[in-house]
Design a protein around this motif. Structure first.
Motif, PDB file in Angstrom:
ATOM      1  N   VAL A   1     -58.924  55.328 -36.697  1.00  0.00           N
ATOM      2  CA  VAL A   1     -58.426  55.143 -38.064  1.00  0.00           C
ATOM      3  C   VAL A   1     -56.952  55.551 -38.151  1.00  0.00           C
ATOM      4  N   ILE A   2     -56.618  56.698 -37.560  1.00  0.00           N
ATOM      5  CA  ILE A   2     -55.234  57.182 -37.597  1.00  0.00           C
ATOM      6  C   ILE A   2     -54.311  56.230 -36.843  1.00  0.00           C
ATOM      7  N   GLU A   3     -54.713  55.810 -35.639  1.00  0.00           N
ATOM      8  CA  GLU A   3     -53.884  54.889 -34.866  1.00  0.00           C
ATOM      9  C   GLU A   3     -53.691  53.576 -35.605  1.00  0.00           C
ATOM     10  N   SER A   4     -54.767  53.082 -36.193  1.00  0.00           N
ATOM     11  CA  SER A   4     -54.695  51.835 -36.949  1.00  0.00           C
ATOM     12  C   SER A   4     -53.745  51.982 -38.141  1.00  0.00           C
ATOM     13  N   ALA A   5     -53.870  53.083 -38.848  1.00  0.00           N
ATOM     14  CA  ALA A   5     -53.003  53.329 -40.006  1.00  0.00           C
ATOM     15  C   ALA A   5     -51.547  53.457 -39.576  1.00  0.00           C
ATOM     16  N   LEU A   6     -51.294  54.172 -38.483  1.00  0.00           N
ATOM     17  CA  LEU A   6     -49.922  54.329 -37.988  1.00  0.00           C
ATOM     18  C   LEU A   6     -49.309  52.985 -37.627  1.00  0.00           C
ATOM     19  N   LYS A   7     -50.101  52.113 -37.011  1.00  0.00           N
ATOM     20  CA  LYS A   7     -49.583  50.802 -36.603  1.00  0.00           C
ATOM     21  C   LYS A   7     -49.236  49.924 -37.794  1.00  0.00           C
ATOM     22  N   GLN A   8     -49.807  50.232 -38.947  1.00  0.00           N
ATOM     23  CA  GLN A   8     -49.526  49.448 -40.151  1.00  0.00           C
ATOM     24  C   GLN A   8     -48.247  49.907 -40.855  1.00  0.00           C
ATOM     25  N   LEU A   9     -47.756  51.068 -40.470  1.00  0.00           N
ATOM     26  CA  LEU A   9     -46.511  51.566 -41.070  1.00  0.00           C
ATOM     27  C   LEU A   9     -45.316  50.834 -40.472  1.00  0.00           C
ATOM     28  N   PRO A  10     -44.259  50.678 -41.247  1.00  0.00           N
ATOM     29  CA  PRO A  10     -43.016  50.169 -40.658  1.00  0.00           C
ATOM     30  C   PRO A  10     -42.550  51.140 -39.560  1.00  0.00           C
ATOM     31  N   GLU A  11     -41.890  50.599 -38.579  1.00  0.00           N
ATOM     32  CA  GLU A  11     -41.488  51.384 -37.405  1.00  0.00           C
ATOM     33  C   GLU A  11     -40.731  52.661 -37.753  1.00  0.00           C
ATOM     34  N   GLU A  12     -39.789  52.585 -38.705  1.00  0.00           N
ATOM     35  CA  GLU A  12     -38.977  53.771 -39.024  1.00  0.00           C
ATOM     36  C   GLU A  12     -39.819  54.882 -39.642  1.00  0.00           C
ATOM     37  N   LEU A  13     -40.873  54.528 -40.369  1.00  0.00           N
ATOM     38  CA  LEU A  13     -41.762  55.546 -40.950  1.00  0.00           C
ATOM     39  C   LEU A  13     -42.710  56.095 -39.890  1.00  0.00           C
ATOM     40  N   ARG A  14     -43.208  55.218 -39.041  1.00  0.00           N
ATOM     41  CA  ARG A  14     -44.131  55.632 -37.969  1.00  0.00           C
ATOM     42  C   ARG A  14     -43.464  56.661 -37.049  1.00  0.00           C
ATOM     43  N   GLU A  15     -42.197  56.412 -36.690  1.00  0.00           N
ATOM     44  CA  GLU A  15     -41.479  57.329 -35.797  1.00  0.00           C
ATOM     45  C   GLU A  15     -41.363  58.729 -36.399  1.00  0.00           C
ATOM     46  N   VAL A  16     -41.049  58.807 -37.683  1.00  0.00           N
ATOM     47  CA  VAL A  16     -40.909  60.108 -38.344  1.00  0.00           C
ATOM     48  C   VAL A  16     -42.245  60.848 -38.320  1.00  0.00           C
ATOM     49  N   ILE A  17     -43.334  60.167 -38.633  1.00  0.00           N
ATOM     50  CA  ILE A  17     -44.665  60.791 -38.624  1.00  0.00           C
ATOM     51  C   ILE A  17     -45.017  61.298 -37.227  1.00  0.00           C
ATOM     52  N   ILE A  18     -44.822  60.460 -36.230  1.00  0.00           N
ATOM     53  CA  ILE A  18     -45.179  60.847 -34.857  1.00  0.00           C
ATOM     54  C   ILE A  18     -44.358  62.049 -34.399  1.00  0.00           C
ATOM     55  N   LEU A  19     -43.067  62.012 -34.608  1.00  0.00           N
ATOM     56  CA  LEU A  19     -42.213  63.113 -34.151  1.00  0.00           C
ATOM     57  C   LEU A  19     -42.503  64.408 -34.909  1.00  0.00           C
ATOM     58  N   TYR A  20     -42.731  64.309 -36.206  1.00  0.00           N
ATOM     59  CA  TYR A  20     -42.927  65.511 -37.012  1.00  0.00           C
ATOM     60  C   TYR A  20     -44.333  66.095 -36.840  1.00  0.00           C
ATOM     61  N   TYR A  21     -45.352  65.269 -36.994  1.00  0.00           N
ATOM     62  CA  TYR A  21     -46.721  65.785 -36.975  1.00  0.00           C
ATOM     63  C   TYR A  21     -47.334  65.881 -35.584  1.00  0.00           C
ATOM     64  N   PHE A  22     -47.057  64.919 -34.724  1.00  0.00           N
ATOM     65  CA  PHE A  22     -47.721  64.891 -33.435  1.00  0.00           C
ATOM     66  C   PHE A  22     -46.895  65.503 -32.323  1.00  0.00           C
ATOM     67  N   GLN A  23     -45.580  65.535 -32.485  1.00  0.00           N
ATOM     68  CA  GLN A  23     -44.715  66.166 -31.484  1.00  0.00           C
ATOM     69  C   GLN A  23     -44.218  67.531 -31.957  1.00  0.00           C
ATOM     70  N   ASP A  24     -44.558  67.894 -33.178  1.00  0.00           N
ATOM     71  CA  ASP A  24     -44.207  69.202 -33.742  1.00  0.00           C
ATOM     72  C   ASP A  24     -42.710  69.486 -33.750  1.00  0.00           C
ATOM     73  N   LEU A  25     -41.913  68.449 -33.957  1.00  0.00           N
ATOM     74  CA  LEU A  25     -40.477  68.670 -34.076  1.00  0.00           C
ATOM     75  C   LEU A  25     -40.160  69.119 -35.493  1.00  0.00           C
ATOM     76  N   LYS A  26     -39.123  69.924 -35.629  1.00  0.00           N
ATOM     77  CA  LYS A  26     -38.637  70.315 -36.948  1.00  0.00           C
ATOM     78  C   LYS A  26     -37.933  69.104 -37.561  1.00  0.00           C
ATOM     79  N   LEU A  27     -37.802  69.106 -38.885  1.00  0.00           N
ATOM     80  CA  LEU A  27     -37.155  67.977 -39.555  1.00  0.00           C
ATOM     81  C   LEU A  27     -35.743  67.742 -39.014  1.00  0.00           C
ATOM     82  N   SER A  28     -35.024  68.817 -38.745  1.00  0.00           N
ATOM     83  CA  SER A  28     -33.665  68.667 -38.210  1.00  0.00           C
ATOM     84  C   SER A  28     -33.684  68.048 -36.816  1.00  0.00           C
ATOM     85  N   GLU A  29     -34.718  68.369 -36.020  1.00  0.00           N
ATOM     86  CA  GLU A  29     -34.841  67.773 -34.687  1.00  0.00           C
ATOM     87  C   GLU A  29     -35.200  66.289 -34.785  1.00  0.00           C
ATOM     88  N   VAL A  30     -36.031  65.946 -35.761  1.00  0.00           N
ATOM     89  CA  VAL A  30     -36.367  64.538 -35.994  1.00  0.00           C
ATOM     90  C   VAL A  30     -35.091  63.780 -36.354  1.00  0.00           C
TER      91      VAL A  30
END
Length: 184
Positions: free
Chosen positions: A126-155
């Motif tokens: 469900v999560i992968e499917s939902a992520l793939k439906q996001l525009p690329e620029e939004l998907r990247e922010v989600i992946i880097l922030y939530y799944f890679q645990d980067l700080k907002l400044s690092e993103v």
């Protein structure tokens, strides 16, 4: 016991890169070991096949080392690796966009116990499917922030955009994910 602070961690990259420039094979091994897990995790969120994620991770380091003589260390080594991996994942995603998910792969993962449970597998799908439906620029922010645990400044640094834009995209992505997951 001594723990490295952020400044020492960055300086360790600088020293490691200096050793690599001098041809120290051990330094190359340390560098790959240091970042391999994070880049692999990032690639896994862009493709469902672990072998493809491993290939993309390997290609990330291959590309980094191919251009290593031109690389200028400015304390952003991890961000640079994410940029390379991101470009490779975009290419992978563009090639794989039209290939349907093979249900036998999902069943095989369940039988092998890779995910631990059917619920975990379904949540991931469900999560992968939902992520793939996001525009690329939004998907990247989600992946880097939530799944890679980067700080907002690092993103922001990784994506080479301003912090306010990262915050805006994160907020927009969360709203879209709630709407997408609510439908499924």
């Amino acid at each position: 016991m001594h723990f490295m602070g952020k400044e020492e961690f960055v300086n360790s990259d600088f020293l490691l890169i200096q050793r690599m420039r001098k041809g120290d094979d051990e330094a190359f091994d340390i560098f790959v070991y240091k970042y391999y897990g994070e880049i692999l995790k990032y690639c896994k969120y862009h493709c469902s096949d672990i072998k493809d994620a491993e290939d993309l991770t390997q290609e990330t380091f291959t590309n980094f080392f191919a251009k290593f003589s031109e690389y200028q260390h400015m304390g952003k080594t991890k961000n640079f690796l994410y940029t390379i991996a991101g470009n490779l994942c975009k290419n992978y995603y563009a090639k794989r966009k039209d290939i349907p998910v093979d249900k036998s792969d999902i069943e095989r993962n369940d039988l092998q116990g890779d995910t631990g449970s059917i619920d975990c597998t379904l949540n991931r799908i469900v999560i992968e499917s939902a992520l793939k439906q996001l525009p690329e620029e939004l998907r990247e922010v989600i992946i880097l922030y939530y799944f890679q645990d980067l700080k907002l400044s690092e993103v922001a640094g990784t994506l080479k955009i301003g912090l306010p834009l990262v915050k805006y995209r994160l907020n927009r992505a969360k709203k879209q994910l709630k709407r997408i997951i609510g439908r499924e």
